[in-house]
Design a protein around this motif. Sequence first.
Motif, PDB file in Angstrom:
ATOM      1  N   PHE A   1      10.340   2.051  -0.339  1.00 38.06           N
ATOM      2  CA  PHE A   1      11.623   1.993  -1.079  1.00 38.06           C
ATOM      3  C   PHE A   1      12.198   0.580  -0.941  1.00 38.06           C
TER       4      PHE A   1
ATOM      5  N   LYS B   1       5.366  12.503  -0.917  1.00 42.24           N
ATOM      6  CA  LYS B   1       6.050  11.888   0.226  1.00 42.24           C
ATOM      7  C   LYS B   1       6.373  10.415  -0.087  1.00 42.24           C
ATOM      8  N   GLN B   2       7.617  10.059   0.184  1.00 41.17           N
ATOM      9  CA  GLN B   2       8.037   8.648  -0.065  1.00 41.17           C
ATOM     10  C   GLN B   2       7.395   7.735   0.979  1.00 41.17           C
TER      11      GLN B   2
ATOM     12  N   THR C   1      10.910   3.150  -5.869  1.00 39.21           N
ATOM     13  CA  THR C   1      10.408   4.086  -4.850  1.00 39.21           C
ATOM     14  C   THR C   1       8.953   4.441  -5.180  1.00 39.21           C
TER      15      THR C   1
ATOM     16  N   PHE D   1       5.671   7.113  -4.092  1.00 37.26           N
ATOM     17  CA  PHE D   1       5.325   8.379  -3.438  1.00 37.26           C
ATOM     18  C   PHE D   1       3.786   8.536  -3.412  1.00 37.26           C
TER      19      PHE D   1
ATOM     20  N   TYR E   1       5.129   5.930  -8.846  1.00 40.00           N
ATOM     21  CA  TYR E   1       6.307   5.066  -8.645  1.00 40.00           C
ATOM     22  C   TYR E   1       7.450   5.510  -9.560  1.00 40.00           C
TER      23      TYR E   1
END
Length: 735
Positions: free
Chosen positions: A698, A694-695, A687, A689, A718
């Motif tokens: 993914f 905020k992501q 993932t 960010f 990450y």
Amino acid sequence: MKNRLILSFVLLLCILEAKATHIVGGQLFITENKNSSYNYKIGLTMYFDALNGNPGAEDDVAYIYVFRKRDNASVGYVSAPKIERKNVTYANPLCGISSTETIMISYASDVLLESTVFNDPGGYYMVWDRCCRNAAITNIKSPGSAGSLFYLEFPPIVKNNKVFSNSSPVFPAIQGDYACVNSPFYFNFGGTDADGDSLTYRLITPLQGYSTKDRPGIQAIGSSSYPTLTWIDGITNANIIPGSKPLTVDPKTGMLSVTPGNLGLYVFAVQIDEFRNGVKIGTLTRDFQLKVVDCPKMSAPKILFKQKGSSSFYNSNQIVTIKDGDPNCFEVMVTDPTINDLIKVQGHAINQTNDYFSLFPLEYKTTVANDTMRFQVCLDECFITYDNRPIRIELIAQDQSCPIPLMDTLVIYIRRESSGNNPPVVTTSLQTDYVHVVAGTAVSFTVFGKDSDSDTLSLSGAGENFTLSSKSMIFKTAGGKASVQSDFNWVPPCNALEGDTLKVDFIAEDLRCAGSGLKASKTIYFIVDQSPNHSPAITTSLVTSDVSYMLGSHGGITFQVKAIDPDTNTISLSASGRGFELKSVGISFENKTGIKQLISDFSWYPDCSLMNGDSSQLFTIDFTARDKSCTASLDTISVTISLRDLETESEIDLPNVITPNGDGKNDCLVFQELPAGTCNDQFKDVTIFNRWGKQIYFSKDKTKDWCPNDISGGYYYYVIKYTKRTYKGGLTVLK
């Protein structure tokens, strides 16, 4: 009526009170009922004087009593109803006399004999005891007061815990003939046995039993020695019917013969003993009476033959030779001294399956004393002597004398030259008649039969003192015209003894004349040699039998297994896992069967499912080469495969700056360079960010890299997760 054999006796009151006078004779019988719940039939055949007997004495039911032979203990009785009643016929129906008329009466019942009851090794016997006999009997004392006892012994129905099947002998119906004083008389008392047992015959004194004039139908009692009739003075078993040739019986055939010297009515009995494999298993008595009367003197016909050109009549010490081209027919004469006597002739070949000759005319009637009939004996095409052995033909002339026809027999030996029918020839595809064989090694060749006359042939095979099937030899009988062939196949069994020689005759028979014996044969000798068996050998293409394999490696585990045997025996190549099935773990290996050499590929692509949470696992596979010879031998090689898990890496090595400018250098964050993981700690997801948390990315696919072409430059974070570990870090994206 069907019933169990009644095992408890009851008092038989108010029955059998009428005197069964004029009992002529008879016998008991027991017959196995195949595939029936009532496993035996027990009964009585009785002969009754129809002219002088008391009609009221003809029983509707016969009571037959059964005893154990060992101790004469009663077992039960059978109530057998009347099932048949018919007049006894004469050998020549025209010869009946008014003073003789006999009725045959049969009684029988289907019964269930229990194996738990009828298993005594000593066997059992049954009797029928009834009074009285014919008062006119000549050769016994007080005949009108003499009883009749019919006796039959039979074996247990179980021997050594196995079913023992047996039926008593079967006899043709007695003919109501009479004998003429001072004339030869023949009377067939012989029987047949459904079980193939051998029978012997001897004259005995008829049994009288314990029934009397006052008690004609008593409840029978067991005995080891029943009373017998009393002969009149001068009569013994040696001259039951006295005369120039007293009554005798052929011990093998049961044929009775007598030339009686006095008029009268004579009672006699024959004991028939039943043997199986030389051991006596049964006995029965058979009674009858023979009436001797004064007959008109009858003379037998006489059959005569005189060869062409001979001045004397033929005798059996001569051989008649008929050459090719001679007439096919010759003349035979029959003379008979009696006027208006019907003479019939018949003939057959004695030592040949088919007669291949005919007679005509077959009968004529004499018109004067010592009249002469001439008839032709005509030989067919197939009446041929192929091996110089003469054919015997028997010619019989028979008249209509009473009480039995008189006859004369002439045997002529004839040697007839071949009419051009050539014997067949037998050959094989072998180079020699001697074949060396070894146990377990197949032998095959073809047998040929040929006939130059294009006759129909039959080709067959036969072992000397053995059947082909008993040695597992395969040779099918074949038929054809002019030529025929059939294949012989044999795999000598493992019990074939070294040094044995087996002889097999292959026979081609000419069928133009069935039974002529025109055939040819060829003998093949099979010599059993020692089997030179070598053990098979097995190898693999591996350098070592210990294989180490790390999970995740490319290419899997592959190698070849080879089995070699220098012999021609069938060999097999197989594999098996120690404590596991090959297919259950994904191993691919084909078991094979063949000769000389077998090769099979081994392949395996193991995965983490086999580790069971451990860092290593051992798997051993046994490969076996086995031959199918009689001395079955094998060779085995084992391969041990060690599966290891990947080593765990404690850190990851990712760049902290990427420049997605499209120059092909450092454009992406490459996840393929992440650690492969282990069976217990595998990659899960990644993932990414932005700096505000905020992501923005993914993925669970480690093979897909992150190339941030559509986002602005800046600093990003990450998170990379494995089953047991998590890696965190940051990187700068420069644009």
